[in-house]
Design a protein around this motif. Structure first.
Motif, short mmCIF file in Angstrom:
data_model
loop_
_atom_site.label_atom_id
_atom_site.label_comp_id
_atom_site.label_asym_id
_atom_site.label_seq_id
_atom_site.Cartn_x
_atom_site.Cartn_y
_atom_site.Cartn_z
N LEU A 222 25.20 -31.86 102.49
CA LEU A 222 25.54 -30.49 102.87
C LEU A 222 24.27 -29.66 102.77
CD1 LEU A 222 27.77 -28.35 103.49
CD2 LEU A 222 27.92 -27.99 101.01
N VAL A 223 23.89 -29.02 103.87
CA VAL A 223 22.64 -28.27 103.91
C VAL A 223 22.74 -27.01 103.05
CG1 VAL A 223 21.00 -27.01 105.36
CG2 VAL A 223 22.03 -29.14 106.18
N THR A 224 21.89 -26.94 102.04
CA THR A 224 21.71 -25.73 101.23
C THR A 224 20.22 -25.42 101.13
OG1 THR A 224 21.77 -27.06 99.19
CG2 THR A 224 23.85 -26.05 99.90
N ALA A 225 19.49 -26.29 100.39
CA ALA A 225 18.04 -26.09 100.23
C ALA A 225 17.30 -26.27 101.55
CB ALA A 225 17.50 -27.06 99.19
N GLY A 226 17.86 -27.05 102.46
CA GLY A 226 17.17 -27.34 103.71
C GLY A 226 17.44 -26.36 104.82
N ASP A 227 18.02 -25.23 104.49
CA ASP A 227 18.32 -24.22 105.52
C ASP A 227 17.03 -23.79 106.22
OD1 ASP A 227 19.55 -22.33 107.08
OD2 ASP A 227 19.55 -20.80 105.49
N GLY A 228 16.99 -23.93 107.54
CA GLY A 228 15.83 -23.54 108.33
C GLY A 228 14.87 -24.67 108.63
#
Length: 559
Positions: A222-228
């Protein structure tokens, strides 16, 4: 008894069935094998019933056997004609010189006929193909009468049977048990240490172990830290060891492209090497259970290495040369060379003709295959290619070359062996024609030799006992001596001059003898496939060279 004599097909297949049953009997690490068992049964049945099979049957099946043998060995034979292969080839040269010299010396010292001497060579060298090439060459001698030629050919089979038994026992025990003691090594630990060095210090597994944590995995995050972060940035940071196979945003599954930018709460499927996937997960976000609809099936293809630039490179070097491995997530999961499963590690050096199992997205596989080789097409045997190959070999075998007053001829066996090597090698260059599936080639090879041996044994049965009474003590001695002498010389030369690593050297000595039971016993003691790396080179070279010693010895002694 009369039924068997009147129906040669009954005698033939009875020899095959009973012989292979006898060959399964095992005493410790020793088993006769189906070919030796077939010959023993055929000799006994021939002596008891007098049954015979037409010589034409024997000739046809031997041609099929020897061509199949050459075809299977061809790619690796030519691949080993390099500095490394010639280094191991010195051991094969020692084997050839020793067995021919010893057989010739015994023939002169004990006044042996050409058939008995040839049978000693074939049996002690544990190379069944020599029985065929020598028997065929004896049939072409011009001096002896037809009755004498038949007698000599019968002696080949009898001498082979006894010498093979003692030669087989000797090479298995000597290579797997005695050689490690002579070199003062624990073969299991030495193989493990060598493999660890070859893998850059990484640990390896025992032969009966499987990795508790598989090397290649797929996980969803689930994308959290990898946003962007873009998909391309994610793959490049891990050295091409991970790929993003799917991205789900809400209810939509997005098209994965290098410039696709990940957004908060995206679900991302990452596939690759386990350590790299875990590392990538730290930059993306928390792991989630598998999401229905997000899984992407991976395709599998078997690809033969045909590209010249790829041969001689390690798997890691091939990955670096072809970015499709990293960019598209294609992985090498298996390497097969000449029917042997080689380690699929990054340090394994690829050779032309190796068959790689590639796993990855179908589109990426298609692009990569065009760069390194061709998809193996082995769904059906190409009998046009095979038939012309045997025809070419038979014609080549009719050529006679004179060395002084000595006429030398390859015969059908030698000719078909050479044509098999060439046709098999040519097929490996671009495996889109001339298919000869491994299972089919192995079946024809084994059946061709078994039928030839059965025919020879049935014919030779009535004269076996007189020969055994005449040379009973000599044959076991020859079987042991013709193994110990070349093997010991090879051990000394390999250690002192060639500086071959000890586990590889032991495997190479088994290969120069073409002894599958020996390498099986060695692998069991080592609990490793490392000795196979030396075995495959010498086995391929000796498989071609040893059968040619039959016509050479017959030509010298017959003259």
């Amino acid at each position: 008894m009369g039924v068997i004599k009147d129906h040669p097909e009954l005698a033939l297949f009875l020899c095959l069935a009973a012989g292979y049953l006898l060959g399964k009997v095992r005493v410790g690490p020793i088993a006769l094998g189906g070919i030796a068992g077939t010959l023993i049964v055929a000799l006994l049945l021939g002596a008891w019933t007098g049954a015979e099979v037409a010589d034409d049957v024997k000739t046809v099946f031997f041609a099929v056997f020897i061509f199949s043998l050459g075809y299977m060995a061809g790619p690796q034979f030519f691949a080993n004609l390099n500095r490394k292969g010639l280094r191991f080839g010195v051991l094969c040269l020692i084997e050839l010189v020793c067995v021919v010299s010893i057989a010739y010396g015994l023939a002169k010292a004990f006044d042996l006929d050409v058939g008995t001497a040839s049978g000693i060579l074939a049996g002690a060298a544990t190379e069944s193909a020599v029985v065929g090439t020598a028997t065929e060459s004896i049939g072409k001698l011009t001096g002896p009468t037809a009755e004498q030629i038949a007698h000599y050919q019968g002696n080949v089979a009898t001498a082979y049977t006894v010498c093979y038994l003692f030669g087989l026992i000797t090479i298995v025990l000597y290579s797997s048990q005695i050689m490690p003691m002579m070199m003062r090594i624990d073969l299991q630990e030495a193989s493990r240490e060598l493999w660890r060095r070859m893998r850059g210090g990484r640990e390896t597994l025992e032969s009966d172990e499987l990795p508790g944590l598989p090397g290649m995995v797929g996980r969803t995050y689930l994308v959290t830290a990898g946003d962007g972060m873009t998909v391309g940035e994610l793959g490049s940071r891990d050295g091409g060891l991970v790929t993003v196979e799917a991205v789900k945003r809400g209810s939509r599954t997005l098209t994965v492209e290098p410039d696709l930018r990940l957004s908060l709460s995206d679900l991302v499927l990452v596939v690759g090497r386990r350590a790299a996937v875990i590392d990538a997960g730290r930059r993306i976000g928390p792991e989630t259970p598998g999401i229905p609809g997000l899984e992407t099936p991976l395709a599998t293809k078997q690809v033969a290495v045909t590209e010249k630039a790829t041969a001689g490179l390690t798997i890691d070097e091939v990955r670096a040369r072809h970015p499709e491995f990293g960019d598209s997530g294609v992985y090498v999961t298996e390497v097969v060379r000449n029917e042997q499963h080689m380690p699929a590690s990054g340090e394994t050096v690829l050779q032309r003709g190796d068959v790689l199992t590639l796993v990855g997205a179908r589109s990426a596989l298609d692009r990569l295959v065009k760069r390194i080789g061709a998809v193996v097409k082995n769904d059906a045997a190409d009998f046009i290619y095979i038939g012309f190959g045997i025809v070419a070999g038979s014609l080549l075998g009719q050529v006679v070359v004179r060395a002084g007053d000595v006429p030398l001829s390859l015969g059908t066996g030698g000719g078909c062996l050479i044509s098999g090597l060439v046709f098999g090698w040519f097929r490996s260059l671009k495996q889109t024609f001339g298919a000869f599936p491994v299972q089919a080639a192995t079946t024809l090879k084994d059946m061709g030799l078994a039928v030839f041996i059965a025919c020879t044994g049935l014919t030779s049965g009535p004269q076996a006992w007189p020969l055994l009474k005449q040379y009973g003590a000599l044959l076991p001695f020859a079987g042991v001596a013709m193994v110990l002498i070349p093997a010991t010389l090879s051990l000394v030369v390999g250690l002192k001059l060639l500086k071959i690593e000890k586990p590889l050297l032991i495997g190479a000595i088994a290969g120069q003898q073409c002894s599958t039971p020996a390498i099986t016993a060695i692998s069991q003691v080592a609990r490793s496939t490392v000795p196979l790396l030396g075995y495959t080179i010498t086995y391929t070279l000796s498989n071609f060279l040893l059968p040619l010693t039959g016509p050479v010895l017959v030509g010298i002694l017959g003259h």
